[in-house]
Design a protein around this motif. Structure first.
Motif, PDB file in Angstrom:
ATOM      1  N   VAL A   1      25.396 -39.729 129.973  1.00 52.08           N
ATOM      2  CA  VAL A   1      25.025 -40.580 131.648  1.00 52.08           C
ATOM      3  C   VAL A   1      23.461 -40.858 131.519  1.00 52.08           C
ATOM      4  CG1 VAL A   1      24.938 -40.570 134.024  1.00 52.08           C
ATOM      5  CG2 VAL A   1      26.888 -40.453 132.685  1.00 52.08           C
ATOM      6  N   VAL A   2      22.775 -41.595 131.566  1.00 53.68           N
ATOM      7  CA  VAL A   2      21.565 -41.815 132.041  1.00 53.68           C
ATOM      8  C   VAL A   2      20.620 -42.520 132.831  1.00 53.68           C
ATOM      9  CG1 VAL A   2      19.246 -42.313 130.299  1.00 53.68           C
ATOM     10  CG2 VAL A   2      20.805 -41.534 129.177  1.00 53.68           C
ATOM     11  N   ASP A   3      20.202 -42.083 133.806  1.00 50.33           N
ATOM     12  CA  ASP A   3      19.377 -42.423 135.463  1.00 50.33           C
ATOM     13  C   ASP A   3      18.596 -43.490 134.552  1.00 50.33           C
ATOM     14  OD1 ASP A   3      16.774 -41.509 135.654  1.00 50.33           O
ATOM     15  OD2 ASP A   3      17.470 -39.638 136.636  1.00 50.33           O
ATOM     16  N   PRO A   4      17.874 -44.430 135.766  1.00 47.23           N
ATOM     17  CA  PRO A   4      16.861 -45.647 136.176  1.00 47.23           C
ATOM     18  C   PRO A   4      15.522 -44.851 135.288  1.00 47.23           C
ATOM     19  CG  PRO A   4      18.378 -45.699 137.263  1.00 47.23           C
ATOM     20  CD  PRO A   4      18.675 -44.591 137.630  1.00 47.23           C
ATOM     21  N   TYR A   5      14.938 -43.953 135.354  1.00 46.26           N
ATOM     22  CA  TYR A   5      13.776 -43.165 134.848  1.00 46.26           C
ATOM     23  C   TYR A   5      13.830 -42.569 133.639  1.00 46.26           C
ATOM     24  CZ  TYR A   5      12.822 -44.573 139.956  1.00 46.26           C
ATOM     25  OH  TYR A   5      12.665 -45.746 140.615  1.00 46.26           O
ATOM     26  N   GLY A   6      14.976 -42.528 132.850  1.00 47.78           N
ATOM     27  CA  GLY A   6      15.051 -41.953 131.418  1.00 47.78           C
ATOM     28  C   GLY A   6      15.469 -40.456 131.699  1.00 47.78           C
ATOM     29  N   ARG A   7      16.036 -39.770 132.427  1.00 52.77           N
ATOM     30  CA  ARG A   7      16.724 -38.531 132.903  1.00 52.77           C
ATOM     31  C   ARG A   7      17.899 -38.505 132.653  1.00 52.77           C
ATOM     32  NH1 ARG A   7      14.064 -38.489 137.603  1.00 52.77           N
ATOM     33  NH2 ARG A   7      12.336 -37.567 138.363  1.00 52.77           N
TER      34      ARG A   7
END
Length: 469
Positions: free
Chosen positions: A405-411
């Motif tokens: 699961v990756v958030d919109p800032y690449g984390r």
């Protein structure tokens, strides 16, 4: 360009050194900062070496990189691995050979600005335009875990990052080739710009998960009963799930929309009131005995809601016919962009889905366990680029890992282990709007390709004019 030529042996050593340094910036090594200096030896050799040395240097650069990063090709392609490895190496021979020809004709200052253009142009052709496409190890992907720099991908995309890295290396080599006050100031300005980019991106916002819940089921070669059992377990963990996702090829037998397997999934979706997105080889329309389409099917309580065929089948593998179009799938009121495995590697696939309204990106994937840990880690490292380019949450469900699961800032918010069945619960937000990259940044590699062609034409004309004298 300095008149002090490097010996062929010294030039070869510099190209090989760059191959090693650049390799260290990618997984499984992951030293992203090395990419910003790793190409400098090769570019210095390009400036001071001969055209023949550049051709040999391209081969050495690729051979070293393959030794560091691509040994897993033999697990995938067995004895035929030498074919894709030779094709991959040929691109670096082409790259350094063309760059050398341009530099020879355009003079000393050309190193600074022509080399990044040529690099991105060839990287673009290798990754997306050639028949045997392979997008891995584009320079920009080396920054996957470098969050401050990664944010620039929302404007310029992965190719923009590649351009910036190549430009920084070219600036260092340009200064080293012939040290002058002007070149020193220019190099200092480039170093300052790179440093400011790191500082500007150092305060990366925190993405807030939303109320759209997804259950991913990681498993390879499992019978359908096991996928259904794991889905039940996942739904008990995530009581408000809106979507269940299984990997690519979660069903291995060729099916059609009326097959018993589809009915079993429909019955499950009806019982639990949640749609299931799963991968399977589907019969073509009209049916052909030896052909199929690698497809993800979205099945709800009422039946099949939609399908998406794989856009980029893997070369040298039986991976189905390619998709003719790409559209998001409707999950309730949500628009979900589904791209299958290898499709994630090509920016245009995700961009088309987002432009068509995708609010969430889902990547059902089959990274086979025998391919090894290095392949799994390298492929997973490409996911953050797609998330940042479009500021979307990404749920990647892989057969044997690494699911993410990756958030919109690449984390990378959640991952699963390699080689084990796993459940991936995800809470994500549905996001809209288009980033600068989706609006215009995606044009950068096309511009570089056009400029590179013009440079080659100009170099060829100057070469012909010189022969007439």
């Amino acid at each position: 360009m300095s008149s002090d030529r490097l010996s062929p042996r010294a030039a070869a050593a510099l190209y090989a050194l760059s191959g090693a340094l650049v390799s260290l910036s990618f997984p499984p090594y992951g030293h992203a900062w090395i990419a910003w200096v790793g190409l400098t030896p090769a570019f210095y050799a390009l400036a001071r070496g001969s055209h023949g040395a550049a051709l040999l240097g391209g081969l050495l650069f690729a051979a070293v990189e393959e030794a560091f990063l691509l040994r897993w090709f033999f697990s995938v392609f067995a004895e035929f691995a030498f074919v894709p490895l030779a094709v991959y190496a040929a691109w670096y021979v082409v790259l350094f050979g063309l760059a050398s020809r341009v530099l020879k004709q355009l003079g000393p200052s050309a190193l600074l600005w022509t080399t990044p253009v040529m690099w991105v142009a060839v990287e673009f052709v290798r990754s997306e335009l050639f028949v045997l496409k392979f997008a891995w190890f584009g320079l920009g992907y080396s920054q996957s875990a470098n969050l401050p720099v990664l944010q620039a991908a929302s404007v310029v995309g992965v190719y923009g990052l590649s351009f910036g890295i190549a430009f920084a290396n070219a600036a260092i080599a340009w200064v080293a080739d012939r040290f002058t006050a002007t070149r020193f100031v220019t190099g200092l300005a480039v170093a300052s710009a790179v440093s400011l980019a790191h500082v500007a991106g150092s305060s990366v916002p925190q993405a807030v998960p939303g109320d759209f819940q997804v259950v991913g089921i990681q498993g390879e070669g499992l019978p359908m009963d096991k996928f259904l059992e794991s889905s039940v377990e996942g739904l008990r963990q995530v009581s408000q799930a809106r979507l269940v996702v299984w990997p690519e090829y979660s069903l291995s037998r060729k099916i059609d929309l009326t097959s018993p397997e589809v009915e079993r999934v429909r019955a499950f979706a009806a019982e639990w009131q949640v749609p299931v997105l799963f991968g399977a080889p589907c019969a073509t329309n009209p049916p052909r005995r030896l052909e199929f389409e690698n497809t993800v099917l979205l099945v709800g309580p009422e039946g099949v809601r939609g399908t998406q065929v794989k856009s980029e089948p893997i070369p040298f593998m039986a991976d189905g016919r390619r998709a003719e179009d790409r559209m998001p799938l409707s999950v309730g009121g949500a628009r979900v962009g589904a791209a299958i495995c290898y499709d994630m590697d090509f920016p245009y696939v995700t961009r088309e889905l987002v432009v068509e309204g995708a609010q969430l990106l889902v990547y059902p994937t089959m990274d086979a366990e025998p391919w090894g840990e290095t392949e799994h880690v390298q492929h997973a490292a490409m996911t953050p680029l797609r998330a940042v380019e479009h500021r979307r949450w990404v749920v990647r469900v892989a057969s044997s890992g690494i699911s993410q699961v990756v958030d919109p800032y690449g984390r990378v918010r959640q991952t699963t282990p390699i080689g084990k069945p796993a459940i991936l619960p995800a809470e994500v937000a549905l996001l809209g709007g288009l980033t600068p990259y989706a609006r215009f940044g995606w044009l950068l590699p096309h511009v570089c390709l056009g400029v590179a062609v013009l440079l080659l034409i100009l170099a060829a004309r100057r070469e012909r004019a010189a022969r007439r004298r």
